[in-house]
Each structure stands twice: as C-alpha cells, then as structure tokens.
Design a protein around this motif. Structure first.
Motif, short mmCIF file in Angstrom:
data_model
loop_
_atom_site.label_atom_id
_atom_site.label_comp_id
_atom_site.label_asym_id
_atom_site.label_seq_id
_atom_site.Cartn_x
_atom_site.Cartn_y
_atom_site.Cartn_z
N ASN A 70 0.81 -1.22 0.00
CA ASN A 70 0.00 0.00 0.00
C ASN A 70 0.84 1.27 0.00
OD1 ASN A 70 0.81 -0.50 2.76
ND2 ASN A 70 -0.59 1.11 3.34
N ASN A 71 0.33 2.31 -0.66
CA ASN A 71 0.95 3.62 -0.57
C ASN A 71 0.38 4.30 0.67
OD1 ASN A 71 2.33 3.48 -3.13
ND2 ASN A 71 0.34 3.79 -4.11
N MET A 72 1.24 4.84 1.50
CA MET A 72 0.74 5.44 2.74
C MET A 72 0.10 6.80 2.45
SD MET A 72 3.85 4.43 5.23
CE MET A 72 3.13 5.10 6.74
N ALA A 73 -1.19 6.90 2.80
CA ALA A 73 -1.93 8.12 2.49
C ALA A 73 -1.35 9.32 3.24
CB ALA A 73 -3.40 7.93 2.85
N SER A 74 -0.92 9.09 4.49
CA SER A 74 -0.37 10.19 5.28
C SER A 74 0.88 10.76 4.60
CB SER A 74 -0.04 9.71 6.69
OG SER A 74 0.71 8.52 6.65
N VAL A 75 1.66 9.88 4.01
CA VAL A 75 2.87 10.36 3.33
C VAL A 75 2.51 11.07 2.04
CG1 VAL A 75 4.98 9.58 2.16
CG2 VAL A 75 4.33 8.59 4.37
N LYS A 76 1.50 10.55 1.37
CA LYS A 76 1.11 11.16 0.10
C LYS A 76 0.71 12.63 0.31
CE LYS A 76 -1.45 10.45 -4.14
NZ LYS A 76 -2.00 11.76 -4.31
N LYS A 77 0.01 12.87 1.42
CA LYS A 77 -0.42 14.22 1.74
C LYS A 77 0.81 15.14 1.85
CE LYS A 77 -3.03 14.65 5.51
NZ LYS A 77 -4.10 14.22 6.42
N GLU A 78 1.81 14.66 2.56
CA GLU A 78 3.02 15.48 2.77
C GLU A 78 3.78 15.68 1.46
OE1 GLU A 78 4.77 15.62 6.28
OE2 GLU A 78 2.83 15.20 7.20
N VAL A 79 3.87 14.61 0.68
CA VAL A 79 4.61 14.72 -0.58
C VAL A 79 3.89 15.67 -1.53
CG1 VAL A 79 5.38 13.44 -2.63
CG2 VAL A 79 5.74 12.48 -0.36
N ASP A 80 2.55 15.55 -1.56
CA ASP A 80 1.77 16.46 -2.41
C ASP A 80 2.03 17.91 -2.02
OD1 ASP A 80 0.74 14.41 -3.84
OD2 ASP A 80 -1.23 14.39 -2.86
N LEU A 81 2.05 18.20 -0.72
CA LEU A 81 2.32 19.55 -0.24
C LEU A 81 3.70 20.01 -0.68
CD1 LEU A 81 0.91 19.57 3.40
CD2 LEU A 81 0.13 20.96 1.48
N MET A 82 4.66 19.08 -0.55
CA MET A 82 6.03 19.42 -0.90
C MET A 82 6.18 19.72 -2.39
SD MET A 82 8.95 17.13 0.87
CE MET A 82 7.88 15.96 1.62
N MET A 83 5.42 18.98 -3.20
CA MET A 83 5.54 19.14 -4.65
C MET A 83 4.71 20.32 -5.17
SD MET A 83 7.52 16.55 -5.24
CE MET A 83 7.56 15.82 -6.87
N ASP A 84 3.82 20.83 -4.32
CA ASP A 84 2.91 21.88 -4.76
C ASP A 84 3.56 23.24 -4.58
OD1 ASP A 84 0.92 23.65 -5.26
OD2 ASP A 84 -0.48 22.88 -3.75
N PRO A 85 3.87 23.95 -5.67
CA PRO A 85 4.58 25.23 -5.55
C PRO A 85 3.76 26.31 -4.83
CG PRO A 85 3.91 24.82 -7.83
CD PRO A 85 3.59 23.59 -7.06
N THR A 86 2.44 26.13 -4.73
CA THR A 86 1.63 27.16 -4.08
C THR A 86 1.53 26.96 -2.56
OG1 THR A 86 -0.42 25.92 -4.34
CG2 THR A 86 0.20 27.36 -6.16
N THR A 87 2.16 25.90 -2.05
CA THR A 87 2.09 25.63 -0.62
C THR A 87 2.78 26.73 0.18
OG1 THR A 87 2.23 23.30 -1.13
CG2 THR A 87 2.56 23.91 1.16
N ASP A 88 2.15 27.17 1.25
CA ASP A 88 2.79 28.13 2.15
C ASP A 88 3.61 27.35 3.16
OD1 ASP A 88 3.54 29.91 4.05
OD2 ASP A 88 1.50 30.48 4.66
N PRO A 89 4.94 27.45 3.08
CA PRO A 89 5.77 26.62 3.97
C PRO A 89 5.64 27.01 5.44
CG PRO A 89 7.13 28.15 2.70
CD PRO A 89 5.74 28.29 2.19
N TYR A 90 5.10 28.18 5.73
CA TYR A 90 5.00 28.61 7.14
C TYR A 90 3.61 28.41 7.72
CZ TYR A 90 9.39 30.64 5.75
OH TYR A 90 10.64 30.81 5.27
N ALA A 91 2.71 27.84 6.90
CA ALA A 91 1.33 27.66 7.38
C ALA A 91 1.31 26.71 8.58
CB ALA A 91 0.47 27.09 6.26
N THR A 92 0.41 27.01 9.54
CA THR A 92 0.25 26.09 10.66
C THR A 92 -0.71 24.98 10.24
OG1 THR A 92 -1.47 27.58 11.44
CG2 THR A 92 0.65 27.70 12.57
N ALA A 93 -0.66 23.90 11.00
CA ALA A 93 -1.51 22.77 10.66
C ALA A 93 -2.97 23.19 10.74
CB ALA A 93 -1.25 21.62 11.62
N PRO A 94 -3.80 22.73 9.81
CA PRO A 94 -5.22 23.09 9.87
C PRO A 94 -5.85 22.50 11.12
CG PRO A 94 -4.83 21.38 8.23
CD PRO A 94 -3.49 21.80 8.73
#
Lengths: 448, 266
Positions: free
Chosen positions: A259-283
């Motif tokens: 299985n692909n770990m969904a929790s990791v996918k979320k983080e990788v998606d954020l990392m790969m997304d250029p619009t991500t705010d790196p200083y945002a706090t967790a929702p």
C-alpha cells in the motif's frame, strides 16, 4: 428437574464466558487503525467460500490438508447434533429429534462416521506433533504454551468424540435391554455403525451402570463442549471462527502490491505543490479546534496495526506454514513470520487487559511491539518475497506487518542498518541505490 | 547488425516522433555490469522486432522500490512523483522493463499516485513478440535441447501471478525445461528482495542464494534462467560459491533469446 436447572446454569455460564472473551477480542481489534475493506463484496464472499469454507489452500499440503478437512467437516456437522443435546438438556427429553423418522438414524449414523474421522485425524495430528516431531511444530516460538495448547485441543477433541460414541454405545445397550425412556427411540436402527464396536466395553455393566454410563458420557460430552467453547477464544484454536471474517477481508490486490501510505502522500503532495505556504500552521481539527496530532508512521506498537492486522493475529492458528517457506527462516535467521503473528496477538492481549484495567484507556506500559516483542534483527531479515502470504491457509499477511514495522523504524526512529542508510542517500542524491552519477545512467547505450 | 542507436525519449520527441513503448531500464540495468548485458539484449530484441521504442536515459530515476521495501515511504513517494511527472510529461502509455521490481511497483503502486501505464515485464513482451511471429529464432542455437531451469522472480511470480510468460519463452527456445522442487508460487526467493540486495544478510546458518543454488544443482540443469537482474546476481554468486561455474550458466531470458535470434554482437 434439578438436572435441567444444572444444565441451564452450565449452558448459560458457557455462553457468558465465551461472549465475554469475544467482546474483549473485538475491543482489541477495534483499537487498530482504520482501513476500508467494504469494497468488492461479491469477490470477498467468493474468496471466503473458496479459502475458508472450501479449504482451498489447506490441500496444497495433502496429508495435513485432508486430515484437516476430516476434522473441519466433522466439527461443523456434528455440531448439528449439539442442537438436540441442548434442547434435551433444557427440556429433560431424550433424543427429541428421534421422532423425525428413519432419517434420524441415518443422521446419527453419519455423525458416527464423522466422529471416527475426527478421532483418526486428531490421532495422526498428535503423532505428527509429538512422535514424528515435524520441524514446523518445533521452532522456538512453539516452546511451552503454544505446544501445550495444540495438544490440549487435540486431546479434548479425541475425548469429546470418544464420549459421543460411548454415549451412543451405552444408549444402544439401553435400547436392547428395553429400558423405559430408551425404547421409544425405535428410529435408531442402524444408527450406531461405529459405536457398536464400543458396546463390549459397557455390555457387562448392570442396568443401573448402563444408564449411569449413558448419562455420564452425555454430561461429559456437553460440559466438555461448553468448556471447550470458553477455551477456544483463549487459544490458537480461535481460527475456527475468525478464519471466516479474516478471509472475507482478504487482500484482493496482487500480493506484490504494498500500500501507498496516504499520510505520506499528503506530505509529498504539499512538498511538490509550488503554491504551498511553507510557514502555514496545521489546519485545526474540526472537532475541538486543536491541531491534529502528527500521524505515527508505520507500526511501532499493537494499536498501530490496522484492525485487519489485529484480526489476522487472532485468526492465526500457528500452523507454521509461513515459517516453513520463509527464506530467512530456512537459512537460520531469527525471523519467523508465525512468531510475528503470535507477538502481535500477545501484545494486543496485554494492551487490551491494560486498557480494561484502566477504565477503557490504555496506559503506556513502557513497552512496544517493535523492540520488546519483535526485534530489529527479525524485521530486517525479511526479503518481502511473499512466500508467507502465499502459504497461509487463511490469507494472513505477516509480510505486511513486517514491512509496516520497518516503516516505523525508518520514519519514526531513523533506525536502519548503515548500508540501508547509504542506499537511501544514494537514491536521494543520484536517483539510484548505488553511488553512480545520474548523468551516466544512459552510458550503456554507447556500447550497445 | 552490430551497432544501432538506442534513442532516448528526449531525442524522439525532438524529432517529432513518439515511440509506442518506453523501455524502462532500471538502476541495475543501467549501472550493474552484468545487468547491462541483459539491458543490451532487451534493446537488441526490441530493435530486431522493429518495435518503436525509446529509453529515458539520464531522465530515468530509481522507482523507489528498495526505499519503500526498506520502510522509507517518503523517499519512495518522492521518487514516484518525480518519475510520474517525467513519464506523464512524455505521454508514456506503455512500459516494458527487465526488472520485476520496477515492473511491480509501476504496475501496482504508481497508478494511485497518478502514474497509470500498461506495464509489462520483458518476458511477457518477448513472449508476445514470439507468438506474433515478430521475432524468429535461428534453426540452430546453443540452447536447443539444453537442460534448463527457471528461477521465478518473487515480484513477477507470486507478486503478480505471472508464471507462464517466461516458460513460454523457454519453450520457444526448444529447450528441455526442468522445474526445481520449489517453483512457481512455491518458488524460493534468491535473497535479494526487500532491499536485502543493499545490505548484509542477518546472522544465520546459510545464505539464501546458496540454498536456492542447491535447488538448481538438484535439477542437473545446465542453465539457470532468471528474469530479474538481482536474481541474476544472487544466482551467479550462488553458482560461484558452489563451484559450479563450469557446469551451470546463469542467464537472463532476454540474453538467451538474443543469442538464439543471432542478434548479439560477437
């Protein structure tokens, strides 16, 4: 009347203690992580029908497989007779179904053949375990309780079947001596194809002795069955129930798929997304406004397993087919897939008892599944070859658990053998597990 | 026939062409000397069968399989995201690879991450080429009638249920196929999977590849055939440590086919 009361009491107690243990195990299973297995229902029923009901994976080893089917079929069908025994016990009747006509005699006769099958199979199983001492039953994790457990199960089944047949033998003597209560069961002609050979054991008894024997075996049998009912969920023998849901919830994907770990996918998606705010706090979590706790990656302790993996651990009957095909185990390494399953179950028993003793909330006991039960040495010996998965007669995946444990070793504790760390670094730096420059990847083309 | 150019995807696109098939070479196939000759054999087979194909060259990167099986899901998913971006960028639809680990992970684990391709192991691709008559073998070649055994790679066989394709390729060689005591779904691992290739084995009383070599020796086969660069390494080492290099060859399916089709350079 007193007999009926005593019976009702024993019967109720059996059901009560059985249910109590079942509730404990299901609470333990529910402690596991969620995994959605509600899809592909038809395929799931089919898998259960083939693997659990049809025993398709048992017969890949024909001797054990066929003997097991004898016990399995015997167990399931002879339990039909339990219905009559329970009604007789509660109402104080004798063979209440004998009014069904000649079919009754045929049924009882069939049960006797099945009982003989169970006797023979259990006898051979005892011989395989204790006299031939098959290697599969003698690894280290089988020392002590697990081996005793296996022998208790086999001996109990032998005693129960012997009591069942003896009861019938005594009954047939009672009929031939035309005792009141017994003569009415005229539909029993031809019902005792096996127990007739036990008649000489009891035929010298006085009339009172015959009735005492018949009643004695009846009580021994039913009390034995009820005690066994309570024993089963404490034992590896619990597979007789859990094998069915466990195969229903089988992994239906190719066994090569991890299985692909969904929790990791979320983080990788954020990392790969250029619009991500790196200083945002967790929702914030919608329930109480608190940020969600960071997920724990992989399996470190019992409750990190999925509920399905915990179910697998309680379904395992320690047959050891997994271990007997594990390349690591075959070459003397510490890893035994069966031991991993037993460790998960034992750990969940401890966690569950701790939870119940602390008002429903597990209190950290300073121990973990990884480290205190399963060592890193075991975890790193797996080649992920899936032989254990293929071998398991009820589709348990020890490999899935082992690889989930690696995930916590790496992603939670950063613990890996040095050479594995080097491999990770190489992949990160140059996109290959070895230290070759990425630019030279196509060099083979030049001299092809 | 001795030289031909293996095109890269970038070159093809620059020429305005888009190949039918991407040949995914894999790390072992790119860097390991022994595996490179398997890679070359596959490339020659594709070329000979007039398959329109290209490789990624330096744009290819590890699929992330060893990282994932060693517990590093982050690294795996980063690699996967990067590879999927490249593959989707080129509009790749069909992939053939000589490595069962690459095959398995791209076939089963990439789709959920956005990389949905039709992925084939080279044994499957070659079997189809042969059955479609696109690849003809010489009347006389060294494997004809040879006693041969096939070592099932875990991630082709058990992992994906493919036992027939490699055997049909061996059949096409007109060789004498003998099965080992543990074959197909019961095949014993070579010992390299699950990232074991990249570490020392745990303490035990034997190496797994030596155990597997015993199965090979028992068949008295002259050639043990693999379909995986890691199995190839493990079996080669196993045969060496059993001092059987004189009597047992370790070959990849692709190498045998290329030899039998007379398309390998001298």
């Amino acid at each position: 009347m007193i007999a009926q009361l005593i019976f009702a009491l024993i019967f109720g107690a059996g059901i009560f203690f059985f249910s109590k243990r079942i509730a404990f195990i299901s609470r333990n299973i529910n402690m596991g992580r969620d995994i959605d297995l509600t899809d592909r229902k038809i395929e799931r029923w089919k898998t259960m029908a083939r693997v659990a009901v049809g025993q398709s994976k048992m017969v890949t080893r024909p001797v054990a497989g066929i003997l097991h089917i004898l016990v399995y079929v015997g167990f399931v069908i002879i339990n039909l007779e339990m219905l009559e025994i329970v009604i007789d016990g509660l109402l104080g009747t004798h063979r209440i179904f004998s009014d069904l006509g000649s079919i009754y005699g045929v049924l009882i006769g069939a049960f006797e053949f099945l009982a003989l099958g169970v006797l023979v199979a259990c006898g051979v199983f005892l011989i395989r375990r204790n006299l031939i001492r098959l290697k599969r039953f003698k690894s280290k994790e089988m020392d002590g309780w697990p081996s005793l457990d296996a022998n208790i199960i086999l001996i109990t089944e032998i005693l129960l079947m012997f009591a069942f047949l003896s009861m019938n033998a005594a009954d047939s003597i009672a009929i031939s001596r035309e005792f009141e209560h017994y003569v009415g069961t005229a539909n029993l002609s031809g019902a005792f194809p096996i127990s007739q050979y036990l008649v000489p054991l009891y035929s010298r008894l006085s009339d009172a002795g015959v009735i005492f024997a018949e009643r004695g075996f009846w009580w021994f049998h039913i009390v034995g069955v009820l005690s066994f009912l309570v024993y089963v969920p404490y034992s590896k023998h619990f597979h007789i129930l859990l094998a069915f849901p466990n195969t229903y919830y089988s992994n239906l994907e190719e066994s090569g798929r991890l299985n692909n770990m969904a929790s990791v996918k979320k983080e990788v998606d954020l990392m790969m997304d250029p619009t991500t705010d790196p200083y945002a706090t967790a929702p914030p979590n919608t329930d109480n406004g608190e940020p969600e706790p960071p997920p724990c990656f992989g399996v470190k302790d019992g409750a990190d397993l999925t509920w399905k993996q915990i179910m697998e651990s309680y379904s395992c009957t320690e047959c050891g087919r997994c271990t007997s095909v594990c390349p690591a185990n075959l070459t003397g390494k510490a890893l035994s897939p069966r031991k991993v399953m037993m460790d998960c179950r034992d750990r969940m028993d401890v966690i569950g008892a701790n939870r119940d003793a602390n008002g429903g909330e597990y209190k950290d006991d300073g121990k973990n599944l990884v480290g205190d039960y399963v060592s890193e040495e075991e975890i790193w010996a797996c080649t992920s070859c899936q032989a254990c998965v293929d071998a398991c007669p009820i589709n348990i995946s020890p490999m899935g658990i082992i690889l989930d444990m690696r995930r916590s070793l790496i992603m939670e504790d950063s613990k890996s053998p040095d050479s594995i760390t080097t491999m990770f670094n190489n992949i990160e730096n140059n996109g290959a597990p070895w230290a070759f420059p990425a630019a030279s990847r196509g060099d083979w083309i030049k001299d092809s | 026939m001795n030289t031909f150019r293996v095109p890269t995807m970038a070159e093809m696109i620059a020429e305005g062409k888009s190949p039918e098939v991407l040949f995914w070479v894999g790390c072992a196939g790119s860097f390991d000397d022994r595996a490179k000759s398997i890679t070359k054999a596959i490339a020659r087979i594709l070329h000979h069968a007039k398959v329109s194909f290209a490789v990624l060259g330096s744009e290819e990167s590890c699929t992330g399989d060893p990282a994932k099986r060693a517990g590093n899901e982050f690294l795996f998913q980063m690699q996967a995201a990067q590879n999927i971006a490249v593959l989707n960028g080129y509009g790749v639809k069909k992939i053939v690879t000589g490595c069962p680990h690459c095959f398995n992970i791209m076939k089963n684990e990439y789709p959920e991450l956005g990389g949905d391709y039709s992925v084939q192991h080279h044994s499957q691709f070659i079997a189809t080429l042969i059955s479609e008559g696109k690849l003809t073998l010489a009347d006389d070649h060294p494997y004809k009638g040879r006693r041969i055994t096939f070592h099932d790679p875990c991630y082709l066989g058990r992992g994906n249920g493919e036992y027939d394709a490699p055997r049909s390729v061996i059949e096409a060689l007109d060789a004498e196929l003998v099965e080992m005591r543990n074959c197909k779904s019961k095949g014993l691992c070579c010992g390299a999977g699950g990232a074991q290739m990249f570490k020392e084995a745990e303490k035990g009383d034997k190496e797994i590849n030596d155990k597997r070599t015993e199965d090979v020796i028992e068949t008295s086969a002259k050639v043990v055939v693999t379909g995986c660069p890691f199995c190839n390494t493990m079996m080669t080492d196993g045969v060496k440590s059993a001092e059987k290099t004189e009597s047992i060859d370790v070959k990849d399916l692709a190498e045998m086919i290329a030899t039998a089709a007379n398309i390998l350079p001298e």
